[in-house]
Write a protein that holds these residues in place. Structure first.
Motif, PDB file in Angstrom:
ATOM      1  N   UNK A  11       0.992  -1.234  -0.209  1.00 14.93           N
ATOM      2  CA  UNK A  11      -0.130  -0.082   0.017  1.00 14.93           C
ATOM      3  C   UNK A  11       0.796   1.258  -0.180  1.00 14.93           C
ATOM      4  N   UNK A  12       0.605   1.991  -1.007  1.00  8.39           N
ATOM      5  CA  UNK A  12       1.283   3.502  -1.184  1.00  8.39           C
ATOM      6  C   UNK A  12       0.709   4.769  -0.605  1.00  8.39           C
ATOM      7  N   UNK A  13       1.464   5.531  -0.002  1.00 11.11           N
ATOM      8  CA  UNK A  13       0.810   6.823   0.206  1.00 11.11           C
ATOM      9  C   UNK A  13       1.728   7.780  -0.752  1.00 11.11           C
ATOM     10  N   UNK A  30      -3.202   1.883 -15.308  1.00  5.97           N
ATOM     11  CA  UNK A  30      -3.295   1.406 -16.580  1.00  5.97           C
ATOM     12  C   UNK A  30      -2.563  -0.063 -16.631  1.00  5.97           C
ATOM     13  N   UNK A  31      -1.322  -0.187 -16.018  1.00  2.00           N
ATOM     14  CA  UNK A  31      -0.477  -1.471 -16.001  1.00  2.00           C
ATOM     15  C   UNK A  31      -0.611  -2.266 -14.953  1.00  2.00           C
ATOM     16  N   UNK A  32      -1.829  -2.268 -14.371  1.00  2.00           N
ATOM     17  CA  UNK A  32      -1.943  -2.917 -12.977  1.00  2.00           C
ATOM     18  C   UNK A  32      -1.620  -4.535 -13.154  1.00  2.00           C
ATOM     19  N   UNK A  33      -2.434  -5.248 -14.023  1.00  2.00           N
ATOM     20  CA  UNK A  33      -1.898  -6.536 -14.100  1.00  2.00           C
ATOM     21  C   UNK A  33      -0.553  -6.719 -14.490  1.00  2.00           C
ATOM     22  N   UNK A  34       0.113  -5.851 -15.267  1.00  3.32           N
ATOM     23  CA  UNK A  34       1.444  -6.276 -15.466  1.00  3.32           C
ATOM     24  C   UNK A  34       2.471  -6.156 -14.397  1.00  3.32           C
ATOM     25  N   UNK A  41       2.660  -9.228  -6.474  1.00  4.47           N
ATOM     26  CA  UNK A  41       1.829  -8.842  -5.543  1.00  4.47           C
ATOM     27  C   UNK A  41       1.057  -7.650  -6.046  1.00  4.47           C
ATOM     28  N   UNK A  42      -0.199  -7.476  -5.421  1.00  5.57           N
ATOM     29  CA  UNK A  42      -0.744  -5.944  -5.941  1.00  5.57           C
ATOM     30  C   UNK A  42      -0.143  -4.766  -5.205  1.00  5.57           C
ATOM     31  N   UNK A  43      -0.040  -3.907  -6.025  1.00  4.94           N
ATOM     32  CA  UNK A  43       0.507  -2.610  -5.538  1.00  4.94           C
ATOM     33  C   UNK A  43      -0.852  -1.602  -5.531  1.00  4.94           C
ATOM     34  N   UNK A  44      -1.328  -1.044  -4.382  1.00  5.65           N
ATOM     35  CA  UNK A  44      -2.409  -0.208  -4.205  1.00  5.65           C
ATOM     36  C   UNK A  44      -2.050   1.042  -3.907  1.00  5.65           C
ATOM     37  N   UNK A 315      10.067   6.020 -10.836  1.00  2.49           N
ATOM     38  CA  UNK A 315       9.699   5.837  -9.593  1.00  2.49           C
ATOM     39  C   UNK A 315       9.050   4.694  -9.317  1.00  2.49           C
ATOM     40  N   UNK A 316       8.170   3.908 -10.185  1.00  2.14           N
ATOM     41  CA  UNK A 316       7.432   2.927  -9.846  1.00  2.14           C
ATOM     42  C   UNK A 316       8.618   1.632  -9.756  1.00  2.14           C
ATOM     43  N   UNK A 317       9.524   1.803 -10.589  1.00  3.33           N
ATOM     44  CA  UNK A 317      10.652   0.685 -10.685  1.00  3.33           C
ATOM     45  C   UNK A 317      10.967   0.570  -9.266  1.00  3.33           C
ATOM     46  N   UNK A 318      11.412   1.520  -8.322  1.00  2.00           N
ATOM     47  CA  UNK A 318      11.803   1.712  -7.119  1.00  2.00           C
ATOM     48  C   UNK A 318      10.571   0.726  -6.371  1.00  2.00           C
ATOM     49  N   UNK A 319       9.359   1.192  -6.497  1.00  2.00           N
ATOM     50  CA  UNK A 319       8.260   0.753  -5.779  1.00  2.00           C
ATOM     51  C   UNK A 319       8.413  -0.811  -5.947  1.00  2.00           C
ATOM     52  N   UNK A 320       8.524  -1.166  -7.105  1.00  2.00           N
ATOM     53  CA  UNK A 320       8.698  -2.754  -7.418  1.00  2.00           C
ATOM     54  C   UNK A 320       9.375  -3.577  -6.800  1.00  2.00           C
TER      55      UNK A 320
END
Length: 431
Positions: A11-13, A30-34, A41-44, A315-320
């Motif tokens: 879960x993100x803030x 847009x890229x939720x499933x990928x 795991x899901x990122x919300x 940014x999302x590469x770090x989150x992943x």
């Protein structure tokens, strides 16, 4: 249905829903499933901190809670990762520090903050065993941080050289291509959205300096204080010098460079003449590039240095990385507190130099200038004189053999004391 391997959602803030923040929310949607397939795991996106909840927000973020308090996302026990995209070095500093103290991983694109306070924040993150991701802080959408930490980890790097500011590169590229004056090229950059209303950080080299400090940490494992970095901008670059440089086989670029010298670090941001056969000379427009060299060979990284979607992707590469459960190693070194670099004076670096001197068109002028250069141990490689004196002097361009900037500056002062130049002497390093 995407397999989550029994892992709970991450879960993100998100602090800030501007250009990059909006890109992050859009990519998550847009890229939720990928993204879920790659992470297992899901990122919300749980909560977004914004200045006002009354403004209309993009649809991708409407499912998230909105708050006007940064501390809401810093202390919320249900948030795993705080993504800081508000910029600046005050509120962002408080947010990141508080989030780390509350056991939350952090991802940021804030190079100014990390250049000024990174040593403290990276140390705190290491103490807590947390990620402090900053791929988007250096080079925007160009993957620079991860390659320096991982892919090039076995290469003992000894130098780096880059074009790390797209605004300055756009201005210099346009001046080179059209002969446009600096002020006009800056205005065009602002009209096209490449430059801010206040472009000081970009045109004075400060933005590139922030990125250089972070790159030195990654490449050399040392902290180089921002206030000890030598910085020159591009406001004094003139079309005349760009034209002379082109005729001589060079292109003028704003360079962020560093190298190790007997264990010390020599670094700075400055406009320089680059030989046209160098790949960096061909980096045009708002593009960025970084060339690193080590005992296992050179590598060059190139691409868009900014933009909503490229930066959001970084940014999302770090989150992943966090979502996958990868252990944190934020700077690529196991130590929590990088040693401060011993600094080698950039003015003692040896290189060729370019000087343009506006002088009266009279006999003996070249002899007089050449004599002063010789007095300071500077050998001349090439001399070019073009045009006539119509009141402001005639330009004479000197290319030197290798010399220190200290010697060149001393020669310039001597020439000025003699009253030979009719305008300030223009001086650039040649790479």
């Amino acid at each position: 249905m995407i397999e989550s391997y029994g892992k709970p959602p991450l879960r993100l803030g998100l602090a800030g829903l501007g250009v990059v923040g909006g890109g992050v929310a859009r990519l998550l949607h847009d890229n939720r499933e990928m993204i879920q397939a790659r992470c297992g795991r899901e990122i919300i996106l749980k909560t977004v901190a914004v200045r006002s909840t009354n403004k209309p927000r993009m649809g991708a973020a409407l499912t998230a809670q909105c708050t006007t308090s940064l501390m809401d996302i810093a202390v919320d026990p249900e948030i795993d990762v705080v993504v800081e995209l508000i910029g600046g070095a005050t509120d962002a500093h408080t947010l990141i520090r508080t989030a780390l103290e509350h056991g939350k991983h952090v991802v940021t694109a804030n190079k100014k903050l990390l250049a000024e306070h990174g040593r403290e924040l990276f140390s705190l993150a290491a103490e807590k065993g947390l990620h402090l991701g900053f791929e988007a802080s250096v080079g925007g959408g160009i993957p620079i941080v991860q390659p320096l930490k991982e892919t090039l980890a076995a290469n003992r790097l000894h130098s780096l050289m880059g074009i790390l500011n797209g605004t300055a590169n756009f201005i210099l590229s346009h001046m080179s291509e059209t002969g446009m004056a600096f002020d006009d090229a800056l205005k065009l950059a602002q009209e096209k959205g490449f430059a801010e209303a206040d472009p000081t950080l970009d045109i004075e080299g400060i933005d590139a300096a922030h990125k250089l400090v972070l790159t030195i940490m990654l490449a050399f494992g040392m902290h180089f204080p921002l206030d000890k970095l030598r910085i020159w901008g591009i406001t004094m670059v003139r079309p005349m010098d760009i034209a002379f440089a082109r005729d001589l086989g060079y292109t003028i670029k704003l360079i962020a460079g560093a190298r190790t010298v007997a264990g010390a670090v020599e670094a700075g941001v400055y406009p320089a003449l680059i030989p046209n056969h160098y790949l960096l000379a061909a980096v045009s427009g708002s593009f960025n590039a970084l060339r690193v060299n080590g005992n296992a060979g050179p590598v060059m990284l190139y691409g868009h240095g900014a933009g909503d979607m490229p930066t959001a992707s970084a940014v999302l590469a770090d989150v992943m990385t966090i979502a996958r459960g990868t252990p944190p190693q934020n700077l690529g070194f196991p130590t929590a507190f990088l040693p401060e670099a011993e600094i080698h004076d950039l003015d003692e670096a040896v290189s060729p130099h370019y000087l343009r001197i506006m002088v009266p068109d009279r006999p003996g002028m070249l002899r007089d200038i050449g004599g002063v250069m010789a007095d300071f141990g500077i050998s001349l490689k090439q001399v070019v004189q073009k045009g006539e004196d119509v009141g402001g002097g005639v330009p004479i361009v000197f290319l030197t053999h290798e010399a220190t900037a200290t010697a060149v500056h001393a020669a310039m002062r001597s020439l000025e004391k003699m009253g030979l130049p009719k305008a300030p002497i223009i001086h650039y390093r040649i790479l």
